[in-house]
Design an enzyme around this catalytic site. Structure first.
Site, PDB file in Angstrom:
ATOM      1  N   ASP A  68       0.827  -1.211   0.000  1.00  0.00           N
ATOM      2  CA  ASP A  68       0.000   0.000   0.000  1.00  0.00           C
ATOM      3  C   ASP A  68       0.855   1.251   0.000  1.00  0.00           C
ATOM      4  O   ASP A  68       0.529   2.247  -0.630  1.00  0.00           O
ATOM      5  CB  ASP A  68      -0.919   0.021   1.231  1.00  0.00           C
ATOM      6  CG  ASP A  68      -2.020  -1.024   1.099  1.00  0.00           C
ATOM      7  OD1 ASP A  68      -2.237  -1.502  -0.026  1.00  0.00           O
ATOM      8  OD2 ASP A  68      -2.627  -1.358   2.132  1.00  0.00           O
TER       9      ASP A  68
ATOM     10  N   GLU B 220      -5.500 -31.794 -17.619  1.00  0.00           N
ATOM     11  CA  GLU B 220      -5.555 -30.574 -16.806  1.00  0.00           C
ATOM     12  C   GLU B 220      -6.990 -30.360 -16.339  1.00  0.00           C
ATOM     13  O   GLU B 220      -7.917 -30.980 -16.862  1.00  0.00           O
ATOM     14  CB  GLU B 220      -5.070 -29.364 -17.611  1.00  0.00           C
ATOM     15  CG  GLU B 220      -5.940 -29.047 -18.808  1.00  0.00           C
ATOM     16  CD  GLU B 220      -5.246 -28.128 -19.818  1.00  0.00           C
ATOM     17  OE1 GLU B 220      -5.316 -26.917 -19.630  1.00  0.00           O
ATOM     18  OE2 GLU B 220      -4.647 -28.649 -20.789  1.00  0.00           O
TER      19      GLU B 220
ATOM     20  N   LYS C 270     -10.687 -28.993 -15.919  1.00  0.00           N
ATOM     21  CA  LYS C 270     -11.663 -28.263 -16.721  1.00  0.00           C
ATOM     22  C   LYS C 270     -12.288 -27.234 -15.785  1.00  0.00           C
ATOM     23  O   LYS C 270     -13.057 -27.574 -14.897  1.00  0.00           O
ATOM     24  CB  LYS C 270     -12.742 -29.180 -17.289  1.00  0.00           C
ATOM     25  CG  LYS C 270     -13.732 -28.398 -18.132  1.00  0.00           C
ATOM     26  CD  LYS C 270     -14.612 -29.273 -18.972  1.00  0.00           C
ATOM     27  CE  LYS C 270     -15.354 -28.479 -20.022  1.00  0.00           C
ATOM     28  NZ  LYS C 270     -16.128 -27.352 -19.497  1.00  0.00           N
TER      29      LYS C 270
ATOM     30  N   ARG D  63     -16.021 -15.524 -25.053  1.00  0.00           N
ATOM     31  CA  ARG D  63     -16.082 -16.532 -26.103  1.00  0.00           C
ATOM     32  C   ARG D  63     -17.245 -16.260 -27.053  1.00  0.00           C
ATOM     33  O   ARG D  63     -17.148 -16.467 -28.257  1.00  0.00           O
ATOM     34  CB  ARG D  63     -16.228 -17.905 -25.437  1.00  0.00           C
ATOM     35  CG  ARG D  63     -16.494 -18.996 -26.383  1.00  0.00           C
ATOM     36  CD  ARG D  63     -16.223 -20.340 -25.736  1.00  0.00           C
ATOM     37  NE  ARG D  63     -16.676 -21.384 -26.600  1.00  0.00           N
ATOM     38  CZ  ARG D  63     -17.745 -22.124 -26.386  1.00  0.00           C
ATOM     39  NH1 ARG D  63     -18.458 -21.938 -25.307  1.00  0.00           N
ATOM     40  NH2 ARG D  63     -18.104 -23.048 -27.233  1.00  0.00           N
TER      41      ARG D  63
ATOM     42  N   CYS E 160     -36.626 -20.834  22.694  1.00  0.00           N
ATOM     43  CA  CYS E 160     -36.925 -20.253  24.006  1.00  0.00           C
ATOM     44  C   CYS E 160     -38.146 -19.342  23.985  1.00  0.00           C
ATOM     45  O   CYS E 160     -38.561 -18.834  25.019  1.00  0.00           O
ATOM     46  CB  CYS E 160     -35.708 -19.498  24.546  1.00  0.00           C
ATOM     47  SG  CYS E 160     -35.387 -17.961  23.669  1.00  0.00           S
TER      48      CYS E 160
ATOM     49  N   CYS F  11     -32.388 -14.321  17.905  1.00  0.00           N
ATOM     50  CA  CYS F  11     -32.992 -14.498  19.220  1.00  0.00           C
ATOM     51  C   CYS F  11     -32.137 -13.653  20.163  1.00  0.00           C
ATOM     52  O   CYS F  11     -30.929 -13.863  20.256  1.00  0.00           O
ATOM     53  CB  CYS F  11     -32.941 -15.975  19.617  1.00  0.00           C
ATOM     54  SG  CYS F  11     -33.239 -16.196  21.384  1.00  0.00           S
TER      55      CYS F  11
HETATM   56  S1  IVH Z   1      -9.440 -26.287 -24.231  1.00  0.00           S
HETATM   57  C1  IVH Z   1     -10.410 -26.106 -28.839  1.00  0.00           C
HETATM   58  N1  IVH Z   1      -8.982 -26.527 -21.654  1.00  0.00           N
HETATM   59  O1  IVH Z   1     -14.527 -25.641 -21.666  1.00  0.00           O
HETATM   60  C2  IVH Z   1     -10.730 -26.441 -27.432  1.00  0.00           C
HETATM   61  N2  IVH Z   1     -11.082 -25.664 -22.341  1.00  0.00           N
HETATM   62  O2  IVH Z   1     -16.544 -27.021 -23.553  1.00  0.00           O
HETATM   63  C3  IVH Z   1     -10.390 -25.352 -26.524  1.00  0.00           C
HETATM   64  N3  IVH Z   1     -12.554 -25.051 -20.480  1.00  0.00           N
HETATM   65  O3  IVH Z   1     -15.092 -23.156 -24.001  1.00  0.00           O
HETATM   66  C4  IVH Z   1     -10.775 -25.610 -25.112  1.00  0.00           C
HETATM   67  N4  IVH Z   1     -11.167 -25.596 -18.862  1.00  0.00           N
HETATM   68  O4  IVH Z   1     -14.098 -22.448 -21.825  1.00  0.00           O
HETATM   69  C5  IVH Z   1      -9.868 -26.160 -22.607  1.00  0.00           C
HETATM   70  N5  IVH Z   1      -8.428 -26.750 -19.417  1.00  0.00           N
HETATM   71  C6  IVH Z   1      -9.298 -26.389 -20.350  1.00  0.00           C
HETATM   72  C7  IVH Z   1     -10.556 -25.862 -20.025  1.00  0.00           C
HETATM   73  C8  IVH Z   1     -11.434 -25.513 -21.049  1.00  0.00           C
HETATM   74  C9  IVH Z   1     -12.359 -25.107 -19.151  1.00  0.00           C
HETATM   75  C10 IVH Z   1     -13.795 -24.591 -21.120  1.00  0.00           C
HETATM   76  C11 IVH Z   1     -13.563 -23.650 -22.244  1.00  0.00           C
HETATM   77  C12 IVH Z   1     -14.343 -24.154 -23.409  1.00  0.00           C
HETATM   78  C13 IVH Z   1     -15.210 -25.186 -22.800  1.00  0.00           C
HETATM   79  C14 IVH Z   1     -15.385 -26.308 -23.781  1.00  0.00           C
END
Ligand code: IVH
Length: 665
Positions: free
Chosen positions: A35, A113, A115, A136, A410, A425
């Site tokens: 800060d 990885e 989702k 998107r 109560c 209460c």
């Molecule tokens: S790769 C060409 N990796 O899931 C494919 N997507 O249903 C590109 N999402 O619109 C997507 N985690 O928003 C990818 N580790 C990940 C993701 C991921 C979440 C979402 C993404 C996409 C949707 C697909």
């Protein structure tokens, strides 16, 4: 130093600290120091506006609200993913990949990885500077939300290191579950509608026309891919591409790993599914991608999704059931919480038969009635909640719920403060409140009285063996043994654990007292400031407000406690009963300064909070994810994926015993 160079220096320093804090979770300076630097920069920038760079942290917020979002065409479409709902479908995907590549039976290299369950965005950096953030949208056209994106501290305004002409980073904007819950609590308290889930909250926050609103929402970001690039040679595989993105300053999936062949993928999928509830953010599955870009190219795309990737979904954590009844529970501070009794339903492997309804306003807003068919969610360890009512399934027999005007325990008339959503209460002798206070007092973070759980407390109160907290320390074996279902041994064990609790540290004791707004963290701050119980009991409001991190609301709650003769008497009685509160010393610096720990798996001899406190007291830090900067990973029973990550990165791994040795406990 010239103002221009000092501004540049401060911007660089502050951006570095921001990166350490939001991306690495490893801050190297205190908030107060940050800060101070920030204010110095603000002063200089005001005097010399001509020198303010675009990536100054002061320029994250400041744009004027807009009236609409501009539509932007994606240079490369943002496609979606096909889903695999189970292991079998994952194997089918692998078979298709093997066929497509004409490599039947070969172990294809995949990455796995998280989702992320948030909102997908594409971020464009020109010459290293963030110039555009787009949603998107329909995959081909999205909305320009650059001003909102700039407020997210985990997203760099400028890339780290040598920047290419153009780099598009794609990923997901989302909330950590704890930040989401805090946001919802604040909204409900302010009389606003709670968000149904972190994804809706992220989407709602990004769609604000006024960026100053977005800036107040603690959003975060994880990158999962690269869009268009110019002036940069990409590595030949996805894993290395993501490492590159991480070096440019972005958070990436902490679980990103390479798997050889479908068997390893399946194993990783199951491992992540069982670790799901331990994550600080929501994920709804794992994304499996063919690692080598040349193979990705060979496989190509379907209409709207790539053939080289699939989303392996986890079992849904939402279910539909009937709301049988609404019960109103009284908490330790007197707050009345409506709880839904549900027809038992399985959600993500757990049977759920209750869900919180938060407060009266929430019930009204969602028009929840007894007998309704409702959808219920569960996120990890979080208490299940009712998402929505399926009103089209009503048959007219549903009953509207009327919030009680009197405490169900109560009978006192309930009160509601103007600025609060909850009814309370007001009777501090209300049996329900006393019961909750005793449970809180005995809980793990408090006096940690082993074996004193809800059933036993209810029994002790019912048989009038105790009436309040201090009475615990006057319990006698005969009285206990006379209780139903209580043998000699259990009575003896209980007395032993009560006895063991007699020398709490000041922070635990303050937490155990159950003062409103004083959680474990605040209790520790208070204990470090006061050192002794005597000092705490003499605190004045002005002294309290002088303690960094104690806000006016907490200060007022503590003053209420100290001015309440019944509370003061309780503390005195505890001291006369033999409680010896141990003074707390300021953090012991030196020992573990600069060291970062990651804990994984359960520890046998201490709770996680305790381990974190011991590290904290020695000047070390605890982080939730393993990175190159992690000094030690402490491994308990059933460690999660963090162990594999630590092994992969060659980080020192400590057993619980080695960890205790290092702490000197
Ligand atoms: S790769 C060409 N990796 O899931 C494919 N997507 O249903 C590109 N999402 O619109 C997507 N985690 O928003 C990818 N580790 C990940 C993701 C991921 C979440 C979402 C993404 C996409 C949707 C697909």
């Amino acid at each position: 130093m010239e103002p221009k160079s000092r501004i540049a220096e401060l911007v660089a320093q502050l951006n570095e600290h921001c990166y350490r804090y939001y991306v690495l979770s490893q801050p190297s300076i205190s908030d107060a120091e940050y800060d101070r630097l920030y204010r110095e920069l603000e002063r200089l920038e005001q005097a010399y506006p001509q020198y303010v760079p675009d990536d100054s942290p002061t320029k994250r917020v400041g744009a004027m609200p807009s009236t609409e979002f501009r539509t932007v065409r994606h240079r490369i479409p943002m496609l979606s993913l096909q889903n695999a709902m189970n292991e079998e479908e994952l194997r089918d995907f692998n078979a298709q990949v093997e066929r497509g590549l004409e490599r039947k039976g070969e172990a294809i290299e995949y990455t796995v990885e998280h989702k992320f369950d948030g909102v997908a965005v594409s971020l464009a950096y020109e010459h290293g500077h963030l110039v555009l953030g787009v949603t998107r949208g329909d995959g081909y056209n999205g909305e320009d939300i650059t001003q909102n994106i700039r407020t997210i501290r985990a997203i760099p305004l400028a890339l780290r290191g040598q920047a290419p002409l153009l780099l598009e980073v794609r990923g997901e904007v989302m909330f950590r579950v704890s930040d989401f819950e805090k946001l919802n609590r604040e909204r409900v308290a302010a009389g606003e509608e709670a968000f149904a889930n972190p994804r809706n909250a992220a989407s709602g926050s990004l769609r604000q026309l006024d960026p100053s609103i977005t800036s107040k929402r603690p959003l975060t970001f994880f990158a999962y891919g690269i869009g268009a690039v110019e002036g940069l040679r990409l590595p030949d595989n996805h894993f290395d591409c993501m490492k590159l993105v991480s070096r440019f300053g972005f958070p990436i999936s902490p679980s990103l790993t390479v798997c050889k062949g479908v068997e390893e993928v399946v194993q990783a999928y199951h491992r992540h599914e069982s670790a799901r509830s331990t994550l600080p953010f929501e994920v709804d599955g794992m994304v499996v991608k063919v690692n080598h870009l040349a193979m990705q190219e060979q496989l190509g795309f379907r209409q709207r999704s790539p053939r080289w990737a699939i989303a392996a979904k986890f079992e849904a954590i939402e279910a539909t059931t009937t709301l049988l009844d609404i019960e109103v529970q009284v908490g330790r501070t007197g707050a009345l919480t409506p709880v839904a009794h549900l027809s038992p339903v399985q959600i993500g492997g757990v049977t759920v038969s209750r869900a919180t309804l938060h407060n009266e306003d929430e019930i009204r807003r969602k028009d929840i009635r007894i007998g309704d068919t409702v959808t219920v969610t569960r996120q990890g360890d979080v208490i299940p909640g009712v998402v929505a009512v399926m009103t089209h399934l009503r048959d007219g027999s549903e009953k509207i719920f009327h919030f009680p005007t009197h405490c169900p325990e109560c009978g006192s008339a309930v009160v509601r403060n103007v600025d609060e959503a909850a009814y309370r209460c007001p009777n501090s002798r209300c049996p329900a409140r006393i019961e909750q206070r005793i449970l809180h007092f005995a809980s793990r973070g408090g006096m940690d009285i082993e074996g004193l759980g809800d059933k036993l407390v209810a029994l002790l109160l019912e048989h009038k063996v105790i009436q309040d907290i201090p009475a615990l320390y006057h319990l006698e074996a005969e009285a206990l043994e006379a209780l139903p279902r209580m043998g000699k041994l259990s009575a003896h064990n209980l007395l032993e654990s009560i006895d063991r609790s007699k020398q709490p540290s000041l922070d635990r004791f303050l937490y155990a007292l159950g003062i409103r707004h004083v959680g474990e963290r605040t209790a520790l701050i208070l204990a470090r400031h006061c050192r002794t119980l005597e000092h705490f009991m003499r605190l004045s409001e002005s002294e309290l407000l002088g303690i960094a991190e104690i806000g006016p609301e907490t200060a007022a709650a503590i003053m209420d406690f100290l001015a309440n003769p019944a509370e003061v008497r309780m503390v005195q009685e505890l001291v006369s009963a033999g409680i010896r509160v141990q003074p707390v010393h300021a953090p012991q610096t030196g020992g573990l300064t600069g060291k970062t720990f990651v804990l994984t798996g359960g520890l046998a001899t201490m709770s996680r909070q305790e381990a974190e406190r011991l590290i904290d007291e020695r000047g070390g830090k605890t982080s939730s994810s393993v990175s190159k900067k992690t000094s030690y990973v402490v491994v308990g029973a059933e460690p999660g994926t963090k162990l594999a990550k630590a092994q992969e990165l060659g980080i020192t791994i400590l057993s619980e015993e080695q960890f205790r040795e290092l702490l000197g406990v």
